[in-house]
Scaffold this motif. Structure first.
Motif, PDB file in Angstrom:
ATOM      1  N   PRO A   6       0.817  -1.215   0.000  1.00 15.78           N
ATOM      2  CA  PRO A   6       0.000   0.000   0.000  1.00 15.78           C
ATOM      3  C   PRO A   6       0.856   1.273   0.000  1.00 15.78           C
ATOM      4  CG  PRO A   6       0.096  -0.924   2.194  1.00 15.78           C
ATOM      5  CD  PRO A   6       0.819  -1.897   1.317  1.00 15.78           C
ATOM      6  N   PHE A   7       0.291   2.350  -0.575  1.00 15.76           N
ATOM      7  CA  PHE A   7       0.997   3.627  -0.604  1.00 15.76           C
ATOM      8  C   PHE A   7      -0.015   4.755  -0.489  1.00 15.76           C
ATOM      9  CE2 PHE A   7       0.142   2.255  -4.960  1.00 15.76           C
ATOM     10  CZ  PHE A   7      -0.489   3.350  -5.502  1.00 15.76           C
ATOM     11  N   LEU A   8       0.460   5.934  -0.095  1.00 12.70           N
ATOM     12  CA  LEU A   8      -0.402   7.088   0.138  1.00 12.70           C
ATOM     13  C   LEU A   8      -0.308   8.108  -0.995  1.00 12.70           C
ATOM     14  CD1 LEU A   8       0.234   7.946   3.920  1.00 12.70           C
ATOM     15  CD2 LEU A   8      -1.842   6.934   2.958  1.00 12.70           C
ATOM     16  N   ARG A   9      -1.439   8.759  -1.266  1.00 14.64           N
ATOM     17  CA  ARG A   9      -1.497   9.917  -2.135  1.00 14.64           C
ATOM     18  C   ARG A   9      -2.357  10.978  -1.448  1.00 14.64           C
ATOM     19  NH1 ARG A   9       2.190   7.778  -3.890  1.00 14.64           N
ATOM     20  NH2 ARG A   9       2.735   7.251  -6.041  1.00 14.64           N
ATOM     21  N   ALA A  10      -2.141  12.244  -1.793  1.00 17.07           N
ATOM     22  CA  ALA A  10      -2.807  13.328  -1.068  1.00 17.07           C
ATOM     23  C   ALA A  10      -3.428  14.365  -1.990  1.00 17.07           C
ATOM     24  CB  ALA A  10      -1.815  14.012  -0.133  1.00 17.07           C
ATOM     25  N   LEU A  11      -4.417  15.066  -1.464  1.00 20.52           N
ATOM     26  CA  LEU A  11      -5.006  16.261  -2.060  1.00 20.52           C
ATOM     27  C   LEU A  11      -5.190  17.266  -0.928  1.00 20.52           C
ATOM     28  CD1 LEU A  11      -7.826  14.876  -4.416  1.00 20.52           C
ATOM     29  CD2 LEU A  11      -5.706  16.011  -5.130  1.00 20.52           C
ATOM     30  N   LYS A  12      -5.177  18.549  -1.248  1.00 22.28           N
ATOM     31  CA  LYS A  12      -5.419  19.541  -0.200  1.00 22.28           C
ATOM     32  C   LYS A  12      -6.168  20.739  -0.768  1.00 22.28           C
ATOM     33  CE  LYS A  12      -1.132  22.314  -0.435  1.00 22.28           C
ATOM     34  NZ  LYS A  12      -1.732  23.647  -0.357  1.00 22.28           N
ATOM     35  N   THR A  13      -6.816  21.483   0.116  1.00 28.70           N
ATOM     36  CA  THR A  13      -7.470  22.716  -0.290  1.00 28.70           C
ATOM     37  C   THR A  13      -6.449  23.846  -0.248  1.00 28.70           C
ATOM     38  OG1 THR A  13      -8.169  23.167   1.981  1.00 28.70           O
ATOM     39  CG2 THR A  13      -9.719  21.970   0.574  1.00 28.70           C
ATOM     40  N   ALA A  14      -6.737  24.939  -0.945  1.00 29.00           N
ATOM     41  CA  ALA A  14      -5.795  26.059  -1.029  1.00 29.00           C
ATOM     42  C   ALA A  14      -5.446  26.660   0.335  1.00 29.00           C
ATOM     43  CB  ALA A  14      -6.355  27.133  -1.958  1.00 29.00           C
ATOM     44  N   PRO A  15      -6.410  26.793   1.271  1.00 24.55           N
ATOM     45  CA  PRO A  15      -6.059  27.390   2.569  1.00 24.55           C
ATOM     46  C   PRO A  15      -5.084  26.565   3.405  1.00 24.55           C
ATOM     47  CG  PRO A  15      -8.428  27.523   2.178  1.00 24.55           C
ATOM     48  CD  PRO A  15      -7.861  26.613   1.133  1.00 24.55           C
ATOM     49  N   PHE A  16      -4.955  25.265   3.115  1.00 24.75           N
ATOM     50  CA  PHE A  16      -4.020  24.418   3.856  1.00 24.75           C
ATOM     51  C   PHE A  16      -2.606  24.724   3.350  1.00 24.75           C
ATOM     52  CE2 PHE A  16      -1.607  20.729   5.065  1.00 24.75           C
ATOM     53  CZ  PHE A  16      -2.168  20.332   6.276  1.00 24.75           C
ATOM     54  N   MET A  17      -1.824  25.415   4.174  1.00 23.35           N
ATOM     55  CA  MET A  17      -0.527  25.914   3.736  1.00 23.35           C
ATOM     56  C   MET A  17       0.599  24.892   3.887  1.00 23.35           C
ATOM     57  SD  MET A  17      -1.537  28.730   2.655  1.00 23.35           S
ATOM     58  CE  MET A  17       0.050  29.366   2.138  1.00 23.35           C
ATOM     59  N   GLY A  18       0.338  23.816   4.618  1.00 20.34           N
ATOM     60  CA  GLY A  18       1.374  22.819   4.815  1.00 20.34           C
ATOM     61  C   GLY A  18       1.586  21.954   3.584  1.00 20.34           C
ATOM     62  N   THR A  19       2.618  21.118   3.634  1.00 20.72           N
ATOM     63  CA  THR A  19       2.924  20.186   2.554  1.00 20.72           C
ATOM     64  C   THR A  19       2.549  18.778   2.993  1.00 20.72           C
ATOM     65  OG1 THR A  19       4.785  21.553   1.829  1.00 20.72           O
ATOM     66  CG2 THR A  19       4.724  19.265   1.063  1.00 20.72           C
ATOM     67  N   PRO A  20       1.719  18.078   2.241  1.00 17.77           N
ATOM     68  CA  PRO A  20       1.344  16.704   2.611  1.00 17.77           C
ATOM     69  C   PRO A  20       2.573  15.814   2.747  1.00 17.77           C
ATOM     70  CG  PRO A  20      -0.086  17.525   0.889  1.00 17.77           C
ATOM     71  CD  PRO A  20       1.010  18.531   1.042  1.00 17.77           C
ATOM     72  N   LEU A  21       2.423  14.767   3.538  1.00 12.68           N
ATOM     73  CA  LEU A  21       3.541  13.888   3.834  1.00 12.68           C
ATOM     74  C   LEU A  21       3.865  12.927   2.697  1.00 12.68           C
ATOM     75  CD1 LEU A  21       5.344  13.467   6.373  1.00 12.68           C
ATOM     76  CD2 LEU A  21       3.903  11.516   6.933  1.00 12.68           C
TER      77      LEU A  21
END
Length: 273
Positions: free
Chosen positions: A172-187
Motif C-alpha cells: 500500500p501507498f499514500l497519495r494526497a489532495l489539499k485545499t488552497a487554505p491548507f498551507m502545509g505540505t502533505p507527507l
C-alpha cells in the motif's frame, strides 16, 4: 455536474415524474441521521451559531483508516459525543452502542482534555448517495473557520491510473489532495492526474474547498480486499502531521490493538464461509 474532485453525485432516473423524484431525494436525506449526546445538544443550543468550535477534525473513512485512528488517536482520553447513522432500515438498531465491524454507525469522538478536537470514525464506506447528506449534517454543526481537517480513506490499486505497472507499485501507498487554505505540505506525493477521488472523501473536500477550510486528504491505495496490518500502518507516519500530532494519544500496545482489529474483521469476513 461533478466538481473537480470528482465525487459521485446521486443520480435519479428521468423516467419518473416530479413527485417520485422529489420523494427519492427526501429518502436519501432522511437515510442519514445525526444524533448528539444530551450535553452536546445543550452546548449547541447556547452557542451563537449553534456550532461546536473545532480546531482539529479528523474524519476516518473505512476499516483501514478507522483502525489507524482507533489505535493511535482515540484509544484513550476520548469520549463519544455523537453518531451518524447511514442507510438505516426499519429493523436496524439505532443507538450509540453498536460495535460490529460492519455496523452502520459513524461515531464522533471528542478529546477529553482538548474539547475543540474531534474525530469521526466511519467503520464502513458510506455509500455515495448518502455522502451529500452526511457532509451537510455533520459539517453544518462545526465551526471550522480556524480549524484543520484531515480526511483518511482507502481505495484499491485497481482504481489507480498510472503508467507504472501495478506489479511495480509496491502497495500500500499514500497519495494526497489539499485545499488552497491548507498551507502545509502533505507527507506523501499528490494524487496524479487523471486520478479522481469519489464518494464521501470527495464531498468533504468539496465542502472544505467551498467554505475555505484548511483540509488535506490522504488516500491509501491497497491491493487487498481484507483488512491487514500493512494497510493500517501506511497511515502511521501521519501521527506527526498537522493536526494529528496535536490530538493523538500514545499507545504502548499499538501492535496488540492492530492485531485485535485485524482479527475482528477476519473473524467477521469468514463467519459465513
Amino acid at each position: 455536474m461533478a466538481t473537480f474532485f470528482g465525487e459521485i453525485l446521486p443520480v435519479i432516473s428521468r423516467a419518473v415524474d416530479d413527485d417520485e423524484e422529489e420523494e427519492s431525494f427526501e429518502n436519501l436525506e432522511t437515510s442519514v441521521k445525526l444524533k448528539w449526546k444530551k450535553e452536546v445538544k445543550e452546548e449547541l443550543e447556547v452557542t451563537k451559531d449553534e456550532k461546536l468550535q473545532v480546531d482539529a477534525f479528523v474524519l476516518a473513512i473505512g476499516p483501514a483508516a478507522t483502525g489507524f485512528t482507533q489505535t493511535y488517536v482515540t484509544h484513550q482520553n476520548y469520549e463519544i459525543i455523537g453518531a451518524l447513522f447511514c442507510g438505516m432500515k426499519e429493523d436496524d438498531v439505532n443507538t450509540f452502542g453498536q460495535t460490529s465491524p460492519t455496523d452502520k454507525t459513524c461515531y464522533i469522538y471528542r478529546k477529553c482534555d482538548y474539547p475543540s478536537a474531534l474525530v469521526c470514525e466511519c467503520n464502513y464506506d458510506v455509500r455515495p448517495e448518502y455522502a451529500h447528506s452526511f457532509v451537510n449534517q455533520l459539517m453544518s454543526c462545526l465551526n471550522l473557520s480556524e480549524g484543520h481537517v484531515v480526511i483518511l480513506s482507502s481505495a484499491f490499486t485497481s482504481e489507480y491510473k498510472s503508467e507504472i505497472p501495478t506489479s511495480d507499485m509496491n502497495p500500500p501507498f499514500l497519495r494526497a489532495l489539499k485545499t488552497a487554505p491548507f498551507m502545509g505540505t502533505p507527507l506523501c506525493p499528490y494524487l496524479e492526474q487523471p486520478n479522481v477521488v469519489t464518494g464521501l472523501p470527495a464531498q468533504v473536500m468539496t465542502y472544505c474547498h467551498i467554505h475555505k477550510v484548511k483540509a488535506v486528504l490522504y488516500v491509501c491505495y491497497t491491493d487487498t480486499i481484507h483488512l491487514d496490518f500493512a494497510t493500517m500502518k501506511t497511515f502511521q507516519p501521519l501521527v506527526e502531521t498537522t493536526p494529528i500530532h496535536l490530538i493523538r494519544e500514545k499507545n504502548t500496545k499499538a501492535s496488540e490493538t492492530l492485531k485485535k482489529i485485524v482479527d475482528l474483521h477476519t473473524k467477521h469476513s469468514t463467519l459465513y464461509l
